[in-house]
Design an enzyme around this catalytic site. Structure first.
Site, PDB file in Angstrom:
ATOM      1  CD  GLU A  64      -2.853   1.224   2.361  1.00  0.00           C
ATOM      2  OE1 GLU A  64      -3.235   2.323   2.806  1.00  0.00           O
ATOM      3  OE2 GLU A  64      -3.224   0.129   2.833  1.00  0.00           O
ATOM      4  CG  ASP A 116      10.354   8.811  -3.353  1.00  0.00           C
ATOM      5  OD1 ASP A 116       9.405   8.224  -3.899  1.00  0.00           O
ATOM      6  OD2 ASP A 116      10.915   9.797  -3.860  1.00  0.00           O
ATOM      7  CG  ASP A 139      -1.349  15.855  -2.235  1.00  0.00           C
ATOM      8  OD1 ASP A 139      -2.213  16.535  -2.844  1.00  0.00           O
ATOM      9  OD2 ASP A 139      -0.572  16.346  -1.398  1.00  0.00           O
ATOM     10  CG  ASP A 175     -11.955  12.539  -2.550  1.00  0.00           C
ATOM     11  OD1 ASP A 175     -10.853  12.001  -2.341  1.00  0.00           O
ATOM     12  OD2 ASP A 175     -12.216  13.698  -2.179  1.00  0.00           O
ATOM     13  CB  THR A 210     -11.129   7.285   5.771  1.00  0.00           C
ATOM     14  OG1 THR A 210     -11.236   8.113   4.608  1.00  0.00           O
ATOM     15  CG2 THR A 210     -10.387   6.008   5.426  1.00  0.00           C
ATOM     16  CE  LYS A 211      -9.416  12.080  10.352  1.00  0.00           C
ATOM     17  NZ  LYS A 211      -8.954  12.615  11.658  1.00  0.00           N
ATOM     18  CG  PHE A 212      -9.408  12.275   5.303  1.00  0.00           C
ATOM     19  CD1 PHE A 212      -9.201  13.619   5.565  1.00  0.00           C
ATOM     20  CD2 PHE A 212      -8.697  11.345   6.044  1.00  0.00           C
ATOM     21  CE1 PHE A 212      -8.301  14.034   6.527  1.00  0.00           C
ATOM     22  CE2 PHE A 212      -7.789  11.744   7.018  1.00  0.00           C
ATOM     23  CZ  PHE A 212      -7.600  13.092   7.256  1.00  0.00           C
TER      24      PHE A 212
END
Length: 231
Positions: A64, A116, A139, A175, A210-212
């Protein structure tokens, strides 16, 4: 060190190195749990990681990329004890929080890498050795002038594909609509991968919300999943 010719990749600034102090609990996790659970990518010995040795067992290895604060990662690792689950993340406080979550869930099949992902994949992951790669909500770099910083680019996807075993999967989720479209375009153009679905994959019930992601729904953004398979 592997002898194959590696993909030539420019340096990709695909993340922000966040500052700030860790909580007392997160620091305790680094002091007590990190020595047995993690490596810094910059401190790895040359060559591919021997995952069977690190986990003390042979098992499919799932990587992941970008585990964040570990809310999803800890649950997914706990739900798949038969898998050697590896998470790479640049954010030290996030890894500290992930270790705390894993400790609470008594997860034993999780190992962590700090650094990285491009360096990790290029220098320390053997070709055709991964059963799967997951990149959940990277991101988005929403400003157009920053799109070049996004992680999911043709060279990166080619690198990931080279590390997947035949039949292994690359699972992405975001999203941000424009990034989802970019992911679909980039992955569809990679000859070593095929989409398991006509376009978007159904949202898997096993991926925790998730909360996001909940916040994205409240703001009117729809999460999209993509699942590509190594051919």
């Amino acid at each position: 060190m592997e002898s194959e010719q590696r993909p030539r990749m420019r340096s990709v600034v695909s993340y922000v190195q966040r500052g700030g102090r860790m909580t007392v609990a997160q620091q305790r996790a680094w002091d007590e749990l990190w020595p047995s659970m993690g490596w810094k990518v910059s401190e790895l010995p040359p060559g591919p990681i021997d995952f069977a040795d690190w986990f003390a067992r042979p098992a499919p290895v799932l990587l992941e990329i970008g585990s964040g604060m570990g809310e999803t990662t800890s649950q997914l690792a706990a739900a798949a004890p038969e898998v050697n689950y590896v998470a790479v993340e640049v954010y030290e406080a996030g890894l500290g929080q992930l270790m705390l979550r894993a400790e609470r869930l008594r997860v034993r099949n999780l190992r962590l890498l700090n650094g990285d992902a491009v360096v990790l994949l290029t220098e320390h992951i053997a070709p055709e050795s991964l059963s799967g790669v997951r990149i959940f909500f990277p991101d988005p770099w929403p400003k157009k002038r920053h799109h070049k910083r996004r992680l999911v680019q043709p060279e990166f996807v080619a690198l990931v594909a080279s590390r997947l075993a035949t039949g292994g999967t690359l699972h992405l989720a975001t999203d941000w609509e424009h990034y989802a479209e970019q992911m679909l375009e980039v992955c569809s153009a990679e000859p070593a991968l095929r989409n398991r679905h006509p376009d978007w994959a159904p949202r898997p019930g096993w991926r925790p919300v998730t909360k996001f992601e909940s916040r994205a729904r409240e703001e009117g953004r729809i999460s999209r999943d993509l699942i590509f398979e190594k051919v």
